[in-house]
Design a protein around this motif. Structure first.
Motif: not given
Length: 187
Positions: A50-53, A68-74, A122-125
Motif C-alpha cells: 500500500g501507499i498513502l499520498v 507511508a508505504g508498505s510492501g513494494c511501495y515502501s 489517496v490510498v492505493l492498496l
C-alpha cells in the motif's frame, strides 16, 4: 453464505471501531499514515502492498508527498515529488486525485478522501486476492472516518506550532521586561 458474510462483517466492524480509537490518538501525520495502512491490511485480513499520498492544497496538478508505504511501495516513503514515483503508480495516483472517488479493481483498490481542511489523501492498496463485496463495504466505512483523523492531526500540529510561537514571544517579552527593569533600576 449469509452467516459467513455476517461473521466477516461483524469482525470487520469490530476492527474499524478498535482502529478508530487508535487512529485518533496519533499526533503526527507520518504515524497516522502508517497506522492507516496497517489497519487496512488488518481489516482485509490479507497481506497487501500500500501507499498513502497527501496533497496539501487540493489544486489539480500540484505536488503530493508520500507519507507511508508498505510492501513494494515502501521505497517511495518520504517522496515529495510525483516524478519520483514509477510512471504507472504516478498515473494511478494522479487519476485518483482527478476522479475523487473510491475505486475497486481486481487486486487493486484506490481510496480517495478529502479532509475538512481541504487536503486530499489517496490510498492505493494492492492485495493478494480480489476483495469481496463485504471487504469493499468495510473499506468504504473505514475510509469515511479517516478525514476526521487527518484533520485531528493537522489541528494538533497547528496547535503545537502556535504553542511554540507563543512560548517564543513570552520568552522575548520577558527578556524585554527584564531589560527595561534593569534600565529603570540604573536610572
Amino acid at each position: 453464505q449469509q452467516l459467513e458474510r455476517m461473521v466477516q462483517t461483524r469482525r470487520g466492524l469490530e476492527i474499524i471501531i478498535d482502529a478508530a480509537s487508535t487512529l485518533y490518538d496519533f499526533k503526527s501525520m507520518q504515524r497516522l499514515a502508517e497506522g492507516v495502512l496497517t489497519q487496512l491490511a488488518s481489516l482485509l485480513n490479507v497481506d497487501c502492498a500500500g501507499i498513502l499520498v497527501l496533497r496539501d492544497d487540493g489544486a489539480p496538478g500540484s505536488e503530493f508527498s508520500v507519507l507511508a508505504g508498505s510492501g513494494c511501495y515502501s521505497r517511495f516513503i518520504g517522496s515529495t515529488s510525483s516524478k519520483s514515483l514509477d510512471p504507472d503508480l504516478r498515473h494511478m495516483v494522479e487519476a485518483a486525485f482527478q476522479r475523487r472517488k473510491n475505486e475497486f479493481a481486481d487486486h487493486r483498490s484506490v481510496l480517495y478522501l478529502r479532509t475538512g481542511s481541504g487536503r486530499e489523501v489517496v490510498v492505493l492498496l494492492q492485495a493478494e486476492r480480489q476483495l469481496s463485496d463485504t471487504d469493499r463495504a468495510l473499506v468504504e466505512i473505514f475510509s469515511s472516518r479517516l478525514s476526521i483523523a487527518f484533520d485531528n492531526v493537522i489541528l494538533y500540529e497547528q496547535l503545537q506550532e502556535s504553542n511554540a510561537r507563543l512560548e517564543e514571544r513570552v520568552a522575548q517579552r520577558t527578556q524585554d521586561l527584564m531589560s527595561a527593569n534593569r534600565r529603570l533600576a540604573a536610572q
